[in-house]
Design an enzyme around this catalytic site. Structure first.
Site, mmCIF file in Angstrom:
data_model
loop_
_atom_site.group_PDB
_atom_site.id
_atom_site.type_symbol
_atom_site.label_atom_id
_atom_site.label_comp_id
_atom_site.label_asym_id
_atom_site.label_seq_id
_atom_site.Cartn_x
_atom_site.Cartn_y
_atom_site.Cartn_z
ATOM 1 C CG LEU A 47 -2.386 -0.562 1.077
ATOM 2 C CD1 LEU A 47 -2.870 -0.446 2.640
ATOM 3 C CD2 LEU A 47 -3.132 0.190 0.215
ATOM 4 C CG ASP A 48 1.062 4.073 -3.225
ATOM 5 O OD1 ASP A 48 2.068 3.302 -3.499
ATOM 6 O OD2 ASP A 48 0.463 4.199 -4.144
ATOM 7 N N PRO A 49 2.555 4.820 0.921
ATOM 8 C CG PRO A 49 4.626 5.583 1.059
ATOM 9 C CD PRO A 49 3.736 4.775 0.176
ATOM 10 N NE ARG A 182 0.644 5.785 -6.506
ATOM 11 C CZ ARG A 182 1.817 5.656 -7.063
ATOM 12 N NH1 ARG A 182 2.487 6.761 -7.382
ATOM 13 N NH2 ARG A 182 2.417 4.262 -6.898
#
Length: 235
Positions: A47-49, A182
């Protein structure tokens, strides 16, 4: 519980934490509890930050199941800002271009979202863990190098418009492994003859694991103290 034989744990990843940092923190607490120096711990999907939500962590022999979990369908709630883009397609980078949004209506958004349901081709973000000649794309991108990534085929099962407060929209997405929300934000912006970037992302489900099934990283040490732990015999 037997962390060496293998346990599968569900966490709600905190905002601004990397997936790697979560794994390290969980490993630290397990090692400390067991009185060992090392134990295998891994996650089943980055998971992205700047995203929060469901993160599956496997320990010991259960790390062999990581690939199985990676193939599970995932559900996300995403907030998109229309009319502006960033190089990372989220808030990690500053806005680099703005676009008109006056022409965008709820009907136009609904219509654009429908185009992404089914089997689609998606070019991953350059700020991603995809590899180019053995190197991570984000490492090359951060050095200012030109990165060209190939489109990947993936499946989006559902897209639902939850809120439409233009120029901001909130959507629910159910999708396959390898989907970059994204990149989906970027593509939705283009489909609306505008631009878009992600301002919020929550992974609400992985397979049958939902957000309400997850522990917080903060509460894990206390939770661990309440578990019956099988003694680890050092081999």
């Amino acid at each position: 519980m037997n962390f060496k034989e293998g346990e599968v744990l569900y966490f709600d990843k905190p905002l601004k934490w990397t997936s790697f940092a979560v794994v390290n923190k969980i490993r630290y607490h397990i090692c400390r509890k067991l009185g060992v120096k090392k134990i295998k711990v891994g996650h089943a999907g980055t998971l992205d930050p700047l995203a929060t939500g469901v993160m599956i962590i496997c320990t010991g022999k259960a790390t062999k199941r990581i690939e199985e979990f990676q193939y599970h369908t995932k559900e996300y709630i995403a907030t998109l800002q229309l009319g502006a883009t960033t190089p990372s397609f989220d808030l990690e980078k500053e806005i680099d271009a703005t676009y008109p949004t006056e022409h965008i209506t709820r009907e136009l958004v609904e219509e654009a979202l429908q185009r992404f349901i089914g089997r689609i081709e998606q070019i991953p973000p350059v700020f991603s863990a995809c590899k180019v000649d053995g190197k991570r794309a984000y490492d090359l991108a951060r050095k200012g190098e030109d990165v060209e990534l190939k489109a990947k085929t993936l499946i989006i099962d559902e897209i639902e418009l939850l809120e439409c407060n233009l120029p901001e929209i909130k959507i629910r997405v159910v999708c396959s492994k390898g989907t970059y929300i994204r990149a989906l934000a970027r593509d939705i912006g283009e489909a609306l003859n505008s631009g878009a970037h992600l301002t919020g992302l929550i992974r609400t489900r992985v397979g049958d694991v939902r957000l309400e099934d997850c522990l917080s990283v903060e509460s894990f040490p206390e939770w661990l103290d309440q578990q019956e732990i099988e003694e680890v015999i050092n081999e």
